[in-house]
Design a protein around this motif. Structure first.
Motif, PDB file in Angstrom:
ATOM      1  N   LEU A   1       0.837  -1.265  -0.142  1.00 28.65           N
ATOM      2  CA  LEU A   1       0.141  -0.084  -0.110  1.00 28.65           C
ATOM      3  C   LEU A   1       0.840   1.270  -0.062  1.00 28.65           C
ATOM      4  O   LEU A   1       1.577   1.351   0.928  1.00 28.65           O
ATOM      5  CB  LEU A   1      -0.864   0.050   1.366  1.00 28.65           C
ATOM      6  N   ILE A   2       0.937   2.196  -0.818  1.00 30.75           N
ATOM      7  CA  ILE A   2       1.632   3.309  -1.314  1.00 30.75           C
ATOM      8  C   ILE A   2       0.657   4.369  -0.661  1.00 30.75           C
ATOM      9  O   ILE A   2      -0.465   4.783  -1.262  1.00 30.75           O
ATOM     10  CB  ILE A   2       1.892   3.455  -2.400  1.00 30.75           C
ATOM     11  N   VAL A   3       1.079   5.087   0.408  1.00 37.43           N
ATOM     12  CA  VAL A   3       0.486   6.126   0.971  1.00 37.43           C
ATOM     13  C   VAL A   3       1.268   7.404   0.623  1.00 37.43           C
ATOM     14  O   VAL A   3       1.990   7.719   1.203  1.00 37.43           O
ATOM     15  CB  VAL A   3       0.260   5.971   2.316  1.00 37.43           C
TER      16      VAL A   3
ATOM     17  N   GLY B   1      -7.802  -1.381   6.904  1.00 39.00           N
ATOM     18  CA  GLY B   1      -8.752  -2.013   7.247  1.00 39.00           C
ATOM     19  C   GLY B   1      -9.545  -3.052   6.312  1.00 39.00           C
ATOM     20  O   GLY B   1     -10.104  -4.008   6.995  1.00 39.00           O
ATOM     21  N   SER B   2      -9.682  -2.873   5.022  1.00 40.41           N
ATOM     22  CA  SER B   2     -10.271  -3.668   4.198  1.00 40.41           C
ATOM     23  C   SER B   2      -9.702  -4.774   3.410  1.00 40.41           C
ATOM     24  O   SER B   2      -9.974  -5.731   2.912  1.00 40.41           O
ATOM     25  CB  SER B   2     -10.825  -2.719   3.089  1.00 40.41           C
ATOM     26  N   ASN B   3      -8.129  -4.602   3.309  1.00 42.46           N
ATOM     27  CA  ASN B   3      -7.484  -5.616   2.794  1.00 42.46           C
ATOM     28  C   ASN B   3      -6.259  -6.093   3.592  1.00 42.46           C
ATOM     29  O   ASN B   3      -5.480  -5.386   4.456  1.00 42.46           O
ATOM     30  CB  ASN B   3      -6.735  -5.035   1.435  1.00 42.46           C
TER      31      ASN B   3
ATOM     32  N   ILE C   1      -2.855 -12.994  -3.519  1.00 43.50           N
ATOM     33  CA  ILE C   1      -2.311 -13.413  -4.958  1.00 43.50           C
ATOM     34  C   ILE C   1      -2.849 -12.297  -5.876  1.00 43.50           C
ATOM     35  O   ILE C   1      -2.095 -11.888  -6.805  1.00 43.50           O
ATOM     36  CB  ILE C   1      -2.768 -14.612  -5.335  1.00 43.50           C
ATOM     37  N   TRP C   2      -4.120 -11.780  -5.973  1.00 42.33           N
ATOM     38  CA  TRP C   2      -4.833 -11.059  -6.794  1.00 42.33           C
ATOM     39  C   TRP C   2      -5.104  -9.628  -6.283  1.00 42.33           C
ATOM     40  O   TRP C   2      -5.330  -8.843  -7.054  1.00 42.33           O
ATOM     41  CB  TRP C   2      -6.003 -11.650  -6.911  1.00 42.33           C
ATOM     42  N   GLY C   3      -4.660  -9.101  -5.141  1.00 42.44           N
ATOM     43  CA  GLY C   3      -4.716  -7.975  -4.558  1.00 42.44           C
ATOM     44  C   GLY C   3      -6.041  -7.603  -3.910  1.00 42.44           C
ATOM     45  O   GLY C   3      -6.527  -8.323  -3.071  1.00 42.44           O
ATOM     46  N   ASP C   4      -6.580  -6.499  -4.267  1.00 39.83           N
ATOM     47  CA  ASP C   4      -7.833  -6.057  -3.561  1.00 39.83           C
ATOM     48  C   ASP C   4      -8.964  -7.025  -3.816  1.00 39.83           C
ATOM     49  O   ASP C   4      -9.544  -7.259  -4.650  1.00 39.83           O
ATOM     50  CB  ASP C   4      -8.385  -4.745  -4.406  1.00 39.83           C
ATOM     51  N   ILE C   5      -9.360  -7.426  -2.524  1.00 39.94           N
ATOM     52  CA  ILE C   5     -10.499  -8.553  -2.389  1.00 39.94           C
ATOM     53  C   ILE C   5     -11.807  -8.102  -3.213  1.00 39.94           C
ATOM     54  O   ILE C   5     -12.576  -8.678  -3.616  1.00 39.94           O
ATOM     55  CB  ILE C   5     -10.879  -8.973  -1.096  1.00 39.94           C
TER      56      ILE C   5
END
Length: 224
Positions: A4-6, A41-43, A178-182
């Protein structure tokens, strides 16, 4: 790994995003504190690259909120604020590393790998389990010096389960890793099961893999 790039500097964020994606990472960008905490919080992220000067608050506030959750996510602070007090404060609040802007992207990649390696407790670039050797940076798996031809997805699944050995990893966790954002993946699909089945077939050709366990209706676990 999921990163995650903030960063509120969109040009820099995209530059880092493109570089890491081309290096095999799965990345997402958050431009402020609120987005960062929502994504966290989501991923399930492995690494957060955290800018301090965000438009809706200080990056240290994000860092404090994350560490209160006891998450093992690696946090590397990226900032133009290179003062000693800021670096010390960040490390005291739970940052794993600190990189002052401007920085070389190759150095950033090396620091990400070093931090994750340290957190997971492995040395050099290798992991071993039941006679199998995983060479992390080369995406290679071998058994008794015999190379096993795994796809990128199969390698990522095997690596993630080995890093989390003796823990049950759910299908949802694997899908997200594996695929990123659920939110962008149908977590009810059989993608993971197909890849795990193919991975098992390739490993089972070399030795018994009774330590590669399916936890019914939940996920998978590798036992040491």
């Amino acid at each position: 790994m999921n990163v995650l790039i903030v960063e509120d500097n969109k040009e820099l964020a995209v530059e880092v995003y493109d570089f890491l994606c081309n290096s095999g990472y799965i990345c997402k960008i958050a431009n402020n504190c609120a987005e960062a905490l929502e994504e966290f919080g989501s991923n399930d992220y492995d690494v957060m690259l955290l800018d301090l000067g965000l438009p809706d608050g200080d990056g240290f506030e994000v860092l404090q909120a994350i560490r209160k959750t006891k998450s093992k996510i690696a946090v590397i602070v990226l900032t133009a604020r290179g003062e000693l007090d800021d670096r010390i404060n960040g490390l005291h609040l739970g940052a794993d590393d600190y990189l002052t802007k401007p920085f070389a992207l190759t150095e950033l990649a090396a620091r990400i790998f070093a931090v994750v390696r340290r957190i997971h407790g492995f040395t050099l670039n290798n992991l071993s389990i039941h006679g199998f050797l995983l060479q992390l940076q080369d995406y290679r798996v071998s058994f008794n010096d015999q190379l096993i031809n795994l796809t990128k997805k199969e390698f990522d699944i095997f690596q993630y389960l080995v890093l989390n050995k003796n823990r049950v990893i759910t299908r949802l966790q694997l899908t997200e890793h594996i695929w990123g954002d659920i939110l962008e993946v149908n977590s009810d699909s059989n993608f993971i099961d197909v890849h795990v089945r193919n991975l098992r077939k390739k490993l089972d050709k070399h030795t018994s893999i009774d330590w590669f366990e399916t936890v019914r209706n939940v996920g998978y676990r590798i036992n040491e």
